[in-house]
Design a protein around this motif. Structure first.
Motif, PDB file in Angstrom:
ATOM      1  N   VAL A 362       4.404  -1.259   0.909  1.00 41.20           N
ATOM      2  CA  VAL A 362       4.025  -2.672   0.870  1.00 41.20           C
ATOM      3  C   VAL A 362       4.686  -3.440   2.016  1.00 41.20           C
ATOM      4  O   VAL A 362       4.044  -4.233   2.719  1.00 41.20           O
ATOM      5  N   LEU A 376      -4.384   1.547   3.867  1.00 44.44           N
ATOM      6  CA  LEU A 376      -5.382   1.970   2.869  1.00 44.44           C
ATOM      7  C   LEU A 376      -5.814   3.410   3.112  1.00 44.44           C
ATOM      8  O   LEU A 376      -5.987   4.192   2.161  1.00 44.44           O
ATOM      9  N   LEU A 432       1.607   0.980  -8.323  1.00 43.69           N
ATOM     10  CA  LEU A 432       0.414   0.248  -7.877  1.00 43.69           C
ATOM     11  C   LEU A 432      -0.445  -0.167  -9.077  1.00 43.69           C
ATOM     12  O   LEU A 432      -0.964  -1.280  -9.134  1.00 43.69           O
ATOM     13  N   ALA A 436      -1.395  -3.966 -10.619  1.00 44.68           N
ATOM     14  CA  ALA A 436      -2.764  -4.412 -10.916  1.00 44.68           C
ATOM     15  C   ALA A 436      -2.882  -4.891 -12.363  1.00 44.68           C
ATOM     16  O   ALA A 436      -3.599  -5.857 -12.652  1.00 44.68           O
ATOM     17  N   GLY A 504      -4.849   1.761 -10.270  1.00 43.03           N
ATOM     18  CA  GLY A 504      -4.395   0.665  -9.421  1.00 43.03           C
ATOM     19  C   GLY A 504      -5.402   0.334  -8.336  1.00 43.03           C
ATOM     20  O   GLY A 504      -5.515  -0.814  -7.906  1.00 43.03           O
ATOM     21  N   PHE A 505      -6.160   1.323  -7.908  1.00 39.93           N
ATOM     22  CA  PHE A 505      -7.198   1.115  -6.891  1.00 39.93           C
ATOM     23  C   PHE A 505      -8.494   0.620  -7.530  1.00 39.93           C
ATOM     24  O   PHE A 505      -9.105  -0.336  -7.033  1.00 39.93           O
ATOM     25  N   SER A 508      -8.574  -2.851  -8.452  1.00 35.58           N
ATOM     26  CA  SER A 508      -8.598  -3.724  -7.269  1.00 35.58           C
ATOM     27  C   SER A 508      -9.911  -3.642  -6.523  1.00 35.58           C
ATOM     28  O   SER A 508     -10.068  -4.244  -5.459  1.00 35.58           O
ATOM     29  N   LEU A 630      -4.623  -5.232  -5.087  1.00 33.55           N
ATOM     30  CA  LEU A 630      -4.058  -4.498  -3.960  1.00 33.55           C
ATOM     31  C   LEU A 630      -4.131  -5.316  -2.680  1.00 33.55           C
ATOM     32  O   LEU A 630      -3.198  -5.296  -1.858  1.00 33.55           O
TER      33      LEU A 630
END
Length: 637
Positions: A362, A376, A432, A436, A504-505, A508, A630
């Motif tokens: 991050v 990414l 992550l 979220a 988490g992805f 997002s 994210l």
């Protein structure tokens, strides 16, 4: 009759066993005194002469006060914070002599159980003893990590000092002196006690605890540069050649911005000053090791001068910096030990390293060290690797925290099935997802930033150790956002989960996909490693024609290929990296197998691999245009 014969045979064999000698084992007895939390009687004076760079020999002279007559055990540190496993080098200690202050030789013997311990009997009337020895640094990589080169020395105090058993290391005072080649400069979290002597190459440091000494390594070099990054943080750089230290202003600005973002994130500092120690080199052995007020890093040649092409050297800076808060200040309770002989336990490394990997990534993005797209794309590579890892079908994440001890970071024959230290990257994906969840439940008003301030940003200025348990982590998460965090962590950390934690992805708005074109991050990694990675297609990684890895269950695995096999030909053509990629690409949608000829030992074989899905490289695709958790997480604050 048959039963009688069998019984007779059994009786005869039992009688034969009973007639064998059968001694009783003598259990080992640890006679090393246990550490006590009381002051050591006196200050150790340590002198380290690192001037012999030609032969890479470091000479040590150590004066150790003693409380009285009797047996004394001197220890070479074994279990070191940050190593996560035993990391001792008694084989590099040579020429040990122990004398009284008057010069009388004292015989020593290695402890039979603690083999990094040296037992010596101190005669009556002795107030101090002197130990002299040499640390013989490796001169070739197969001897261990190289720490002395013609232009750079990495002085790690644990390799060049002994400490008396029976005391917490924080209770043992040490005054160290370092002697360097003329004209060299040094950087460390220690501070000199007055001006350097003579030619400026004899540096005497102030008295600190042995714990602080070991946690304050030195980078010294013929070519040296120091840059202020703000907030009491200094970037100290040594290099193989002076041109490597010509740092462009915009590159320095990225490192300053990263430090700014870290201070904003945690809201407190757990150091009085902090020193990045970076060696730009291809001669010194590789390292990335955290300390409370410094970190040891090596980067490849061109890190500063060709920064755009050194993507995979960057993350180590924010990662190790975060460790000042996570791992050094806040530390898993079972990782804290009173000395360097007590074994450490790693059950919370998914917080120690997993959340550091999370925050390091991050901060790399927030500080502008690496673009959001490249971040990414790197995250896609991590997610795909874990999501397709066969070893996740049998081994839970928590068990990988034992790997630094049981596997000792040695190469694995089938790494994708055995698993390794996945608590770093899989831990990152768990955090992550936690971010979220918090952002989704609070309409983006809260996130893991709030956890960072509440958990790590306490006691500003304190650079001791504040211990935590899993329950402490869960309690802090619940203060930020009430949720069943205990179950969340138990399912992802303790239980077998064949797939990676990708929520988490997906929460997002990012979907993991595969295309036939590699991302820039993928290309950068292949360039850095000098290899070809076809892990998601054929299932192999190749360097110089030799297989460095074969993925368990892949087409290459089904063809009985294994690491170490040397590819000779692709079809009718001699092996080349491009020929291998082209063969995989051209086989897409066909029924023609890919023919590989390889050498294993003295045997040459050819296999035909039925694979027709073409090249496959992972990347994330944004689904929809809404800014997700994210996206917000990676924005500068």
């Amino acid at each position: 009759m048959r039963t009688l014969v069998l019984l007779a045979a059994l009786a005869a064999s039992t009688a034969a066993i009973a007639q064998n000698s059968a001694p009783t084992a003598i259990p080992p007895v640890n006679q090393v005194p246990a550490a006590r939390d009381i002051p050591y009687p006196g200050t150790i004076r340590l002198e380290v002469d690192a001037t012999d760079t030609d032969r890479a020999i470091i000479k040590v002279r150590e004066t150790i006060p003693v409380a009285g007559a009797g047996e004394l055990v001197l220890l070479l540190p074994r279990w070191l914070p940050g190593a996560h496993g035993p990391d001792q080098k008694p084989d590099k200690l040579a020429g040990l002599e122990i004398r009284t202050a008057e010069g009388a030789v004292l015989p020593w013997v290695r402890d039979a159980v603690e083999t990094s311990g040296y037992r010596v009997t101190v005669p009556a009337g002795t107030r101090a003893i002197e130990a002299r020895f040499a640390f013989v640094s490796p001169t070739q990589p197969n001897q261990g990590r190289i720490v002395v080169t013609p232009a750079i020395s990495n002085i790690q105090w644990e390799n060049v000092s002994l400490y008396p058993a029976g005391y917490y290391t924080r209770q043992i005072p040490v005054e160290a002196t370092l002697v360097l080649p003329a004209g060299w400069q040094a950087a460390t979290a220690l501070r000199p006690n007055g001006a350097a002597d003579g030619n400026g190459n004899r540096i005497r440091y102030g008295t600190v605890s042995y714990e602080t000494l070991v946690d304050s390594p030195v980078f010294a070099g013929r070519y040296f540069r120091k840059d202020d990054l703000g907030h009491g943080v200094t970037l100290n750089s040594v290099a193989d050649a002076p041109d490597e230290l010509k740092i462009p202003g915009d590159v320095l600005a990225k490192h300053r911005a990263m430090v700014d973002q870290a201070i904003k994130l945690f809201g407190a500092r757990h150091f009085d000053h902090y020193d990045f120690l970076n060696a730009v080199t291809d001669e010194l052995g590789g390292i990335g090791l955290e300390h409370h007020r410094s970190t040891e890093i090596d980067t490849s040649l061109g890190y500063y001068t060709d920064y755009d092409k050194r993507m995979y050297d960057r993350n180590v800076f924010p990662h190790e910096f975060v460790h000042s808060w996570n791992g050094k200040f806040r530390r898993g309770a079972d990782l804290f030990t009173p000395d360097y002989q007590t074994p450490m336990r790693n059950s919370l490394l998914w917080v120690y390293e997993g959340q550091t990997q999370f925050w390091g990534t991050v901060l790399e993005a927030r500080g502008g060290m690496t673009s959001k797209q490249d971040i990414l794309d790197r995250l896609a590579m991590t997610a795909a690797g874990l999501d397709t890892q066969p070893g996740k079908a049998w081994r839970p994440l928590i068990d990988t925290t034992n790997d630094p001890i049981i596997q000792n970071r040695a190469p694995e024959p089938w790494g994708s099935y055995q698993r390794s230290e996945d608590y770093y990257n899989e831990g990152m994906l768990i955090w992550l997802e936690a971010d979220a969840i918090i952002r989704g439940g609070t309409a983006n008003k809260r996130g893991m930033d709030d956890f960072a301030k509440a958990f790590f940003g306490v006691r500003d200025g304190d650079w001791g150790e504040l211990l935590y348990t899993r329950d402490d982590v869960i309690a802090t998460l619940n203060r930020i956002f009430p949720y069943d965090w205990a179950t969340f962590l138990r399912e992802r950390v303790d239980q077998v989960r064949p797939r990676a934690p990708l929520e988490g992805f997906t929460r997002s708005g990012y979907q993991l996909t595969y295309t036939d074109e590699p991302t820039a991050a993928w290309k950068a990694r292949e360039t850095l490693g000098g290899n070809v990675d076809l892990g998601y297609s054929l299932g192999v990684a190749v360097k110089g024609g030799k297989l460095t890895g074969v993925k368990w269950g892949s087409p290459a695995f089904a063809a009985a290929l294994r690491s170490g096999d040397e590819l000779i030909a692709i079809g009718e053509r001699a092996y080349s990296d491009d020929a291998l990629r082209n063969a995989v690409r051209d086989a897409k949608g066909t029924t023609t197998p890919i023919r590989l000829t390889y050498k294993r030992g003295n045997a040459v074989r050819t296999v035909a691999i039925p694979y027709a899905d073409g090249l496959r490289y992972p990347r994330f695709v944004k689904v929809g245009k809404t800014k997700g958790a994210l996206d917000i997480l990676l924005e500068p604050k």
